[in-house]
Structure formats: C-alpha cells, structure tokens
Design a protein around this motif. Structure first.
Motif: not given
Length: 626
Positions: A393-394, A587-591, A600-601, A606-608
């Motif tokens: 979560c970012v 923005l609330h973003i979940t990956i 897959t990481h 998320g950092g990119a």
C-alpha cells in the motif's frame, strides 16, 4: 481536450447515453477499427522479429474473403441476446478461485472501539447505511438504470451468488417479479446465521433492532462451537467448490442452509482480531482479500456472495465484491454513504417495549464422510493463498485539475512497468458497459505506441521537457478517447472474444491469429487495474489476473468539497500512515502480486510508480495542465 469527470474540483455530470437508448442492443464495432487496436497493441509488445508475422496475421484475418469478415457477418446476423451476468471477457477456463484471483475489495479507514460491543454497534450502523443506499439507488440520477425494476445487476449485487459448478458467466439471483429477500447472512467464528434486516413491507429495520439482532448472532457458541469451517470450501478453485457443493446438496438440511445463504441480500463477517503486525493498510488489505488463512478469518467468509461486508473486532473493516457483477464505483459510493450514515446522530436505544426483533437463525449443516477430505484441501489451499499473496500500500499526492486522473494513472502505471521490467506489458482495466448493456463489461487497454514513446522519453535525461509534455498529452488524450469508445460498447477486447467464440460455435478451426503466440502475449494481462473515487479515504485492492502479473487498485481520495455539509467531529482513532494531501486530494494505491513469481515485486513497481508520478507532477507544474 475535454475534461474528465474524474478531475477533482467540482462534480461533473456523467456522459450522456449513446444514441439508441438502453433498450437497444449494443453496437457491433467495425472490424477494421478492432483489428487496428489489436495491431497497435502487438506492435508495442512483440519483439521486432515477430512484428512482421503479427502484422501479416492481422492483415490476412481482416482481408476480403478472410476469416474476419465472415465471422463479423455471422455476428451481425445473430439476434441480440438478453444480457447475462456477469459478462467476464477476461475469465479463465481454469475457473480460478474467487479470493484474490477474482474478487476485489475495499478496505475502509480503520475504526476504533474498545471491545466487541463497539464492533456490533458499528456493524449495525454500517449495514443500515448499506440498506439505505440500496433504497436510494432506485432514484439516484447517476444510476438511471436503477429506476427500471427489476434491474438485473441490482438483483445480482444484492441477493446474488455465482453459480457453484455452473458456467463462469452465470449468476443466481432473485427471479424477476419475486419479492426481494429481507435477511442477510451473518458469520462469526465460522458459524453462519440468518438475520432479518427488513420488515414485511421491505423497509429496513432501525439501527437498535439491527444491533440487538446481531447481538443474538454473537452469543455463546454452544456445543457446536467446533463446527467445520464451511466457509473455506467457497474459497477453492471453482471446480473444487462445485464438487463440494454437489456433495452438500445431497442432504436436505444442507440444501436449506445453502439456499438461505444464496438468497440473502449480502453477507456480514464479524471477524476476530488479527495480529498487531497485520493491522496497517497492508494487513487490512490481506484480510479483505482472503481472510488470512484457515487459522485466521478465512473460515468466517462466504466468498460465494456478490457482496460481503467485513467488520473486525480490532477495527479492520471493508467490503468484498465481485467486479464482474457490481462496478467498483458503486461499491465506493456505497461505502462512503454507509460511513456517512454511521456518523449520524445516535438512534434511540432499543427497549423491551419496542416491537420484538426477530431472533437470528443459526444455519446448520450435515457433515458426511465424503465431505471431510474437502475441508483438508480447502485449508491447505487458503493457507497457501494467504502466504503467496503479497500486498503493498502506497500513497501519493493528487494532481488536482492538472490532468484527467483516470487516464493519467493508467498511462503512469504502464510507464512504471516499463521502468521496472524493461518493456511494456498487456494491461487492462475492466470497464462497465452500463450505458449500453446492463451487467456487461469490457477491457480498456492503454495505447501502446504513445505510451512506449513517452516511457522512453521520460527515461532520457537529455530529452527536452516540452517534448515529454507533448507525448504525455498525446498518450492521455488517446487513453481518454479509448475510454469513451469502450463505454459506448465499441471496445476491441469484447469484439475479439466474440469473433473467436463465433468460430468455435460454428465448429470451425480457430483462425491462425487466435492461436499465434503474439496474440497470447497481447491478451496475457500482467497489469490489471481498478480505479474508484472516495471521500472516506478507503483502499481498493484486487489480485493479479495471471501468475506473473500485478493487480493494482487506485482510490482517488477527494478533497473536502466546500458544498458538502460539515461532518461532526469523530473520536480519536489509531493514527493512519501519513500521506500527501494537497488541493487535488490524494491517491491510495495497492499493488498485489504472488510471491511464487520471481519476476514480480510490488515494492519495485511501487517505487517506480512513485518516481513516475513525481516526474509527471513536476512537468505539469512547470508547463501547465494538460
């Protein structure tokens, strides 16, 4: 460029329905336009050595006398079929499990109460808010379809279940003309109860009555406290659950209990606390996705419901839903409405002089010897799934009115994937076709060539910023145009699937185009995104579509609207992780990805993505809005 209805600042009216009205069958896209979209996707995905073969296959398929025009004419002659629920063009023939693979979830802001009494009080209020939202849907101008009764998707959302062991596109729901159910399914400690929430006229009960009814469902477990974890069975592969469902249906007691769960308006899970390490947004997302495994709250789920509310004793709350049936935007609006309902004035407490509330009925099952091995398989599967699914979560500051939010995020995700993996991938965003086909959906994919050019330009430190802004504007404009086309029923993915199925239905061999590795690459969606807007700060979460892919949920958190009435002050809560807030919201973003895949990481993607969003925001600040 026309403004998107998702630009924050003021509310915008939804797009007007296309010509022909809602009763008309969806339009049949032009074959040339669909093949052009496919060709553009292939050119951005396949290697240069394979590009010429892919171009030849597309040309041969669409040439006069080829398979394409013949199949297109066959589709044109077909009588329009009634809409089915769900229309899931990206489904898998392997009938993947509902948790993580298919279901999506909304993680609510963490709630705060002292003990289980606060849990029940919030659950009663939230359910009352959901029922109030259901009533208002019929008259809400944003959803004109709800004014037509009965509305198939509304029936499937409240009171529907995916058919266990049935074809993937079948949903069991209340028959047209039948009285809607007046009860919900409540689960606690793996046991299930039927709780009436509406009176005989269909009006929702008051909050005090709901609270008292839920209190009856949470009481002492009695001698059946060690009941088998029936809910785990619904989280298996669809074929495994279909096999277990068939075994259960042989017993009359099981048939009665299963029928009540299937007919209920929704499911409510009253969860036990989770470990302190799992109480952040990531832990809450995991609880909503799969329940944490057989030793946690997974037995407290009935994944085979279209809509399921989760209220945890520790304040972890959310909503699980089937995105093939109910649009995530509707779920986010429902959650915002229910949370606002919860902040209303305290209702009068229930007193013995009030009309008696109906007591919950415990749903009982009969355990036969043939069903025992199914539980062991279900336990292993849910534990493995909980261990394999990784959620990040970012948060990121919003863009305000600088750019159309939906389109910008879709483009930014593709650029972030390019930075993380060195190439673009097939990406999609399920999009509702409610304006032309209630219950239908299609896939929106970003434009390959413009996004590739933008990704390469943003990575070049010597590139002029003005060119980067120009390429960004072209990519966003093309993405916006595609969103309008898909929403009008002119998308390419649904059309290609229809052409493929037309060949199979006629008993013909599949055209070479559909069996070529390039087509498989173009439909192997390693990025699947969902986007919603929310004023409560919820987190949208979904799993990947493919083993080496990502599921990305984006919540556009709106800033406070000056036209909204002031909200009453809330009691202090457990501090949430800080996030950037500015005039344009956040923005609330979940990956989400699978740990078993080494490619897959979530942290790397998320950092990119954070770097790309910062870079794009800097360009927009220096060069003005798009």
């Amino acid at each position: 460029m026309g403004r998107s209805p998702w630009v924050w600042g003021r509310r915008r009216a939804p797009p007007a329905p296309p010509p022909g009205g809602r009763g008309a069958p969806p339009p049949l896209p032009a074959l040339g336009a669909t093949l052009g979209r496919l060709l553009g996707a292939l050119e951005a995905l396949v290697a240069p050595g394979e590009r010429e073969r892919a171009q030849r296959l597309v040309r041969d398929f669409g040439a006069p006398g080829g398979a394409g025009p013949r199949l297109q004419e066959r589709l044109r002659r077909q009588p329009p079929a009634p809409p089915r629920l769900p229309e899931w063009p990206w489904g898998s023939s392997e009938r993947l499990p509902l948790p993580v693979h298919t279901s999506a979830g909304l993680v609510l802001p963490r709630q705060d109460w002292e003990d289980w009494r606060g849990q029940l009080a919030f659950a009663a209020r939230f359910v009352a808010g959901v029922l109030d939202f259901r009533l208002q849907l019929r008259w809400c101008p944003r959803f004109p379809a709800a004014a037509q009764s009965p509305e198939p998707w509304l029936q499937a959302a409240f009171g529907g279940v995916p058919g266990a062991g049935a074809p993937p596109d079948e949903v069991l729901r209340v028959p047209p003309g039948a009285s809607p159910p007046n009860f919900i399914t409540v689960s606690r400690n793996g046991q299930f109860f039927q709780v009436e929430v509406c009176d005989e006229s269909g009006s929702p009960l008051g909050v005090p009555s709901l609270r008292a009814a839920l209190g009856g469902a949470e009481g002492p477990l009695g001698p059946g406290g060690g009941a088998p974890p029936w809910g785990l069975l619904t989280g298996q592969h669809r074929r495994a659950w279909g096999r277990a469902y068939g075994l259960l249906m042989r017993d009359r007691l099981n048939r009665a209990s299963l029928g009540r769960i299937q007919r209920s308006l929704l499911a409510l899970s009253l969860d036990a606390p989770v470990m302190a390490a799992g109480r952040g947004p990531g832990g809450g997302a995991a609880q909503i996705l799969h329940g944490g495994g057989a030793g946690a709250n997974s037995p407290n789920r009935w994944f085979d419901k279209t809509l399921q509310v989760v209220v945890g004793e520790d304040g972890t709350c959310g909503v699980i839903y089937d995105p093939a049936v109910i649009d995530g935007a509707v779920v986010a609006d429902m959650a915002d409405h229910a949370l606002q309902f919860c902040r209303g004035p305290d209702p009068a407490p229930w007193r013995p002089s009030c009309p008696p509330h109906p007591r919950p009925q415990r749903l009982r099952f009969s355990l036969g010897p043939e069903i025992g091995p199914e539980f062991e398989r279900a336990k292993r599967h849910l534990d493995s799934l909980a261990a394999d699914a990784s959620v990040l979560c970012v948060t990121h500051g919003g863009f305000g009115a600088a750019a159309p939010a939906q389109e910008l995020l879709q483009v930014a995700l593709q650029v972030a994937f390019y930075r993380s993996h060195g190439s673009l991938c097939a990406s999609c965003e399920p999009t509702s076709l409610g304006l032309v086909l209630p219950g239908g959906s299609d896939l929106l994919r970003p434009p390959g060539a413009p996004v590739l050019a933008l990704a390469q330009a943003l990575q070049d430190p010597q590139q002029e910023e003005q060119l980067q802004v120009t390429l960004l504007r072209e990519a966003v404009q093309e993405q916006a145009r595609r969103r309008q086309e898909v929403g009008a029923g002119l998308g390419a993915e649904r059309h290609l699937r229809a052409l493929r199925e037309a060949a199979l239905a006629a008993g013909e061999p599949l055209p070479e185009l559909f069996v070529d590795p390039a087509y498989a690459l173009a439909t192997h969606f390693r990025l699947c995104t969902l986007q919603v807007r929310s004023r409560s700060g919820s987190w949208l979460v979904r799993g990947p579509l493919v083993p080496d892919g990502y599921g990305v949920g984006v919540t556009h958190v709106a800033p406070q609207d000056p036209q909204d009435p002031p909200e009453p002050p809330e009691p202090p809560k457990t501090p949430e992780p800080p996030f950037l807030e500015e005039e344009g919201g956040a923005l609330h973003i979940t990956i989400t990805s699978f740990n078993c895949c080494r490619e897959t990481h979530p942290e790397r993607l998320g950092g990119a993505l954070g770097g790309v969003l910062d870079q794009l925001r800097g360009l927009l600040r220096r060069h003005g809005p798009l």
